[in-house]
Write an enzyme that holds these catalytic residues in place. Structure first.
Site, PDB file in Angstrom:
ATOM      1  N   THR A  14       0.982  -1.210   0.062  1.00 19.31           N
ATOM      2  CA  THR A  14      -0.160   0.079  -0.224  1.00 19.31           C
ATOM      3  C   THR A  14       0.922   1.242  -0.041  1.00 19.31           C
ATOM      4  OG1 THR A  14      -1.800   1.320   1.054  1.00 19.31           O
ATOM      5  CG2 THR A  14      -0.252   0.223   2.627  1.00 19.31           C
ATOM      6  N   GLY A  18      -1.946   5.951   6.303  1.00 23.55           N
ATOM      7  CA  GLY A  18      -2.901   5.604   7.271  1.00 23.55           C
ATOM      8  C   GLY A  18      -2.927   3.840   7.775  1.00 23.55           C
ATOM      9  N   ASP A  73      -7.687  -3.858   0.048  1.00 22.77           N
ATOM     10  CA  ASP A  73      -8.529  -2.878  -0.616  1.00 22.77           C
ATOM     11  C   ASP A  73      -9.888  -2.860   0.523  1.00 22.77           C
ATOM     12  OD1 ASP A  73      -8.637  -1.528  -3.166  1.00 22.77           O
ATOM     13  OD2 ASP A  73     -10.513  -2.598  -3.314  1.00 22.77           O
TER      14      ASP A  73
END
Ligand code: IMP
Length: 200
Positions: A14, A18, A73
Protein backbone atom coordinates in the site's frame (compact mmCIF):
# COMPACT_ATOMS: atom_id res chain seq x y z
CA UNK A 1 -1.26 -11.95 19.66
CA UNK A 2 0.94 -15.03 20.19
CA UNK A 3 3.61 -15.71 17.59
CA UNK A 4 2.49 -18.46 15.21
CA UNK A 5 4.04 -20.89 12.75
CA UNK A 6 3.70 -18.93 9.47
CA UNK A 7 5.88 -16.11 8.15
CA UNK A 8 6.25 -13.06 10.39
CA UNK A 9 7.87 -10.76 7.84
CA UNK A 10 5.67 -9.19 5.18
CA UNK A 11 5.70 -6.39 2.65
CA UNK A 12 2.48 -4.38 2.88
CA UNK A 13 1.38 -3.48 -0.65
CA UNK A 14 0.00 0.00 0.00
CA UNK A 15 1.01 3.59 -0.54
CA UNK A 16 -1.51 4.74 2.08
CA UNK A 17 0.26 5.94 5.25
CA UNK A 18 -2.90 5.63 7.35
CA UNK A 19 -3.33 1.97 6.46
CA UNK A 20 0.38 1.36 7.15
CA UNK A 21 0.18 2.81 10.65
CA UNK A 22 -2.87 0.69 11.43
CA UNK A 23 -1.37 -2.56 10.14
CA UNK A 24 1.80 -2.02 12.15
CA UNK A 25 -0.41 -1.86 15.27
CA UNK A 26 -2.80 -4.68 14.30
CA UNK A 27 0.05 -7.11 13.44
CA UNK A 28 2.35 -5.78 16.15
CA UNK A 29 4.34 -9.02 16.47
CA UNK A 30 5.16 -9.05 12.74
CA UNK A 31 7.79 -7.14 10.81
CA UNK A 32 5.97 -5.04 8.23
CA UNK A 33 8.06 -3.70 5.35
CA UNK A 34 6.62 -0.92 3.21
CA UNK A 35 6.82 -0.11 -0.48
CA UNK A 36 9.33 2.60 0.44
CA UNK A 37 11.78 -0.26 1.11
CA UNK A 38 11.48 -1.28 -2.58
CA UNK A 39 11.83 1.84 -4.74
CA UNK A 40 10.33 1.69 -8.23
CA UNK A 41 7.67 -0.87 -7.38
CA UNK A 42 4.35 0.07 -9.00
CA UNK A 43 0.99 -1.28 -7.80
CA UNK A 44 -1.60 -2.51 -10.35
CA UNK A 45 -4.59 -0.37 -11.40
CA UNK A 46 -7.66 -1.02 -9.24
CA UNK A 47 -10.91 -2.51 -10.58
CA UNK A 48 -14.39 -2.89 -9.07
CA UNK A 49 -13.84 -5.86 -6.75
CA UNK A 50 -12.26 -5.56 -3.30
CA UNK A 51 -10.88 -9.10 -3.22
CA UNK A 52 -9.44 -9.01 -6.74
CA UNK A 53 -7.81 -5.64 -6.03
CA UNK A 54 -6.34 -6.72 -2.69
CA UNK A 55 -4.94 -9.94 -4.15
CA UNK A 56 -3.55 -8.20 -7.25
CA UNK A 57 -1.62 -5.78 -5.00
CA UNK A 58 -0.18 -8.60 -2.87
CA UNK A 59 0.74 -10.72 -5.91
CA UNK A 60 2.47 -7.81 -7.66
CA UNK A 61 4.57 -7.11 -4.59
CA UNK A 62 5.44 -10.79 -4.02
CA UNK A 63 6.50 -11.06 -7.69
CA UNK A 64 8.74 -8.00 -7.37
CA UNK A 65 10.26 -8.73 -3.94
CA UNK A 66 10.03 -12.48 -3.29
CA UNK A 67 8.85 -11.61 0.23
CA UNK A 68 5.47 -12.70 1.66
CA UNK A 69 3.09 -9.86 0.81
CA UNK A 70 -0.13 -8.43 2.19
CA UNK A 71 -2.72 -6.39 0.29
CA UNK A 72 -5.66 -4.32 1.53
CA UNK A 73 -8.57 -2.99 -0.49
CA UNK A 74 -11.20 -1.12 1.45
CA UNK A 75 -13.93 1.49 1.36
CA UNK A 76 -17.03 2.93 2.95
CA UNK A 77 -20.48 1.88 1.71
CA UNK A 78 -23.33 4.30 2.39
CA UNK A 79 -26.79 2.72 2.21
CA UNK A 80 -28.54 5.92 1.08
CA UNK A 81 -26.13 6.03 -1.88
CA UNK A 82 -26.73 2.42 -2.90
CA UNK A 83 -23.35 1.40 -1.44
CA UNK A 84 -21.27 4.22 -2.92
CA UNK A 85 -18.47 5.21 -2.79
CA UNK A 86 -17.54 1.63 -1.78
CA UNK A 87 -14.63 0.17 -3.70
CA UNK A 88 -14.07 3.61 -5.28
CA UNK A 89 -13.71 5.43 -1.91
CA UNK A 90 -10.10 6.47 -2.52
CA UNK A 91 -11.09 8.22 -5.77
CA UNK A 92 -14.45 9.65 -4.61
CA UNK A 93 -14.88 13.26 -5.78
CA UNK A 94 -11.96 13.11 -8.22
CA UNK A 95 -8.19 13.49 -7.94
CA UNK A 96 -8.23 17.09 -6.65
CA UNK A 97 -9.60 16.20 -3.19
CA UNK A 98 -7.69 15.25 -0.04
CA UNK A 99 -9.14 13.19 2.85
CA UNK A 100 -10.87 16.24 4.34
CA UNK A 101 -12.26 17.24 0.94
CA UNK A 102 -13.70 13.76 0.41
CA UNK A 103 -15.35 13.85 3.86
CA UNK A 104 -16.88 17.27 3.10
CA UNK A 105 -18.05 16.09 -0.29
CA UNK A 106 -19.74 13.02 1.20
CA UNK A 107 -21.42 15.11 3.92
CA UNK A 108 -22.71 17.51 1.23
CA UNK A 109 -24.05 14.64 -0.86
CA UNK A 110 -25.89 13.31 2.21
CA UNK A 111 -27.16 16.70 3.42
CA UNK A 112 -30.81 15.92 2.67
CA UNK A 113 -30.67 12.33 3.95
CA UNK A 114 -32.19 11.99 7.46
CA UNK A 115 -30.45 10.24 10.36
CA UNK A 116 -29.46 7.52 10.80
CA UNK A 117 -27.32 7.49 7.67
CA UNK A 118 -26.30 3.86 7.91
CA UNK A 119 -23.01 2.73 6.39
CA UNK A 120 -20.29 0.15 6.75
CA UNK A 121 -16.56 -0.01 6.24
CA UNK A 122 -15.33 -2.99 4.26
CA UNK A 123 -11.77 -4.32 4.05
CA UNK A 124 -10.53 -7.32 2.13
CA UNK A 125 -7.13 -8.43 3.41
CA UNK A 126 -5.09 -10.60 1.05
CA UNK A 127 -1.84 -12.51 1.27
CA UNK A 128 0.45 -13.89 -1.40
CA UNK A 129 3.03 -16.24 0.11
CA UNK A 130 6.25 -17.52 -1.48
CA UNK A 131 5.06 -21.14 -1.01
CA UNK A 132 2.21 -20.44 -3.46
CA UNK A 133 -0.58 -19.99 -0.91
CA UNK A 134 -3.15 -17.24 -1.55
CA UNK A 135 -6.01 -16.11 0.68
CA UNK A 136 -8.48 -13.24 0.99
CA UNK A 137 -10.50 -12.42 4.13
CA UNK A 138 -13.28 -9.81 4.32
CA UNK A 139 -13.93 -7.69 7.40
CA UNK A 140 -16.86 -5.31 7.90
CA UNK A 141 -17.84 -2.74 10.52
CA UNK A 142 -21.36 -1.26 10.62
CA UNK A 143 -22.06 2.31 11.72
CA UNK A 144 -23.45 5.68 10.72
CA UNK A 145 -22.28 8.86 8.98
CA UNK A 146 -22.44 11.92 11.26
CA UNK A 147 -23.57 15.41 10.15
CA UNK A 148 -20.25 17.21 10.73
CA UNK A 149 -16.66 15.93 10.87
CA UNK A 150 -15.26 15.38 14.40
CA UNK A 151 -11.79 14.40 15.65
CA UNK A 152 -8.18 14.62 14.58
CA UNK A 153 -7.04 10.97 14.60
CA UNK A 154 -7.00 8.30 11.94
CA UNK A 155 -7.25 8.93 8.22
CA UNK A 156 -9.69 8.93 5.31
CA UNK A 157 -13.35 9.02 6.35
CA UNK A 158 -12.62 8.42 10.07
CA UNK A 159 -13.89 11.89 11.18
CA UNK A 160 -17.40 11.23 9.79
CA UNK A 161 -17.99 7.59 10.83
CA UNK A 162 -19.35 6.37 14.18
CA UNK A 163 -19.24 2.57 14.60
CA UNK A 164 -22.37 0.99 16.09
CA UNK A 165 -22.24 0.90 19.90
CA UNK A 166 -20.05 4.04 20.16
CA UNK A 167 -20.85 7.76 20.26
CA UNK A 168 -17.47 9.00 19.01
CA UNK A 169 -16.16 9.01 15.48
CA UNK A 170 -13.19 6.85 14.62
CA UNK A 171 -11.09 10.02 14.53
CA UNK A 172 -12.06 10.67 18.20
CA UNK A 173 -11.72 7.14 19.57
CA UNK A 174 -8.43 5.71 20.88
CA UNK A 175 -6.50 3.89 18.16
CA UNK A 176 -6.75 0.63 20.10
CA UNK A 177 -10.54 0.90 20.06
CA UNK A 178 -10.64 1.47 16.31
CA UNK A 179 -8.32 -1.51 15.75
CA UNK A 180 -10.49 -3.74 17.93
CA UNK A 181 -13.67 -2.93 16.03
CA UNK A 182 -12.49 -2.08 12.57
CA UNK A 183 -12.97 -3.84 9.25
CA UNK A 184 -9.17 -3.84 8.89
CA UNK A 185 -8.50 -5.23 12.36
CA UNK A 186 -10.99 -8.06 11.86
CA UNK A 187 -9.75 -8.94 8.38
CA UNK A 188 -6.01 -8.95 9.13
CA UNK A 189 -6.30 -10.77 12.47
CA UNK A 190 -8.28 -13.51 10.69
CA UNK A 191 -5.80 -13.57 7.80
CA UNK A 192 -2.87 -14.09 10.19
CA UNK A 193 -4.75 -16.94 11.90
CA UNK A 194 -5.15 -18.58 8.48
CA UNK A 195 -1.48 -18.05 7.60
CA UNK A 196 -0.58 -19.88 10.82
CA UNK A 197 -3.14 -22.65 10.37
CA UNK A 198 -4.70 -22.97 6.88
CA UNK A 199 -7.00 -25.79 8.09
CA UNK A 200 -9.05 -23.51 10.34
P1 IMP B 1 -7.98 1.70 -1.43
O1 IMP B 1 -8.20 0.47 -0.61
O2 IMP B 1 -6.53 1.98 -1.67
O3 IMP B 1 -8.80 1.68 -2.69
O4 IMP B 1 -8.45 2.95 -0.57
C1 IMP B 1 -9.54 2.84 0.30
C2 IMP B 1 -10.01 4.22 0.72
O5 IMP B 1 -11.13 4.01 1.57
C3 IMP B 1 -8.99 4.98 1.53
O6 IMP B 1 -8.20 5.82 0.76
C4 IMP B 1 -9.88 5.78 2.49
O7 IMP B 1 -10.34 6.93 1.85
C5 IMP B 1 -11.05 4.83 2.70
N1 IMP B 1 -10.82 4.00 3.88
C6 IMP B 1 -10.48 2.69 3.93
N2 IMP B 1 -10.34 2.28 5.19
C7 IMP B 1 -10.57 3.35 5.96
C8 IMP B 1 -10.56 3.55 7.36
O8 IMP B 1 -10.26 2.67 8.17
N3 IMP B 1 -10.87 4.79 7.78
C9 IMP B 1 -11.19 5.81 6.94
N4 IMP B 1 -11.19 5.67 5.62
C10 IMP B 1 -10.88 4.45 5.13
Amino acid sequence: MAAGTGPRRFVFATGNAGKRRELARILADCEILSLGDFPGLVLPEEGDDYAANALAKAEAVLAATGVASLGDDSGVEVDALGGRPGVHSARYGGPGLDDRGRCDRLLAELASVPDPRTARFVCVAACALPDGRRKTVRGECEGTIVRAARGEGGFGYDPIFVPNGERSTWAELPESEKDRLSHRGQAFRALLRWIDDPAR
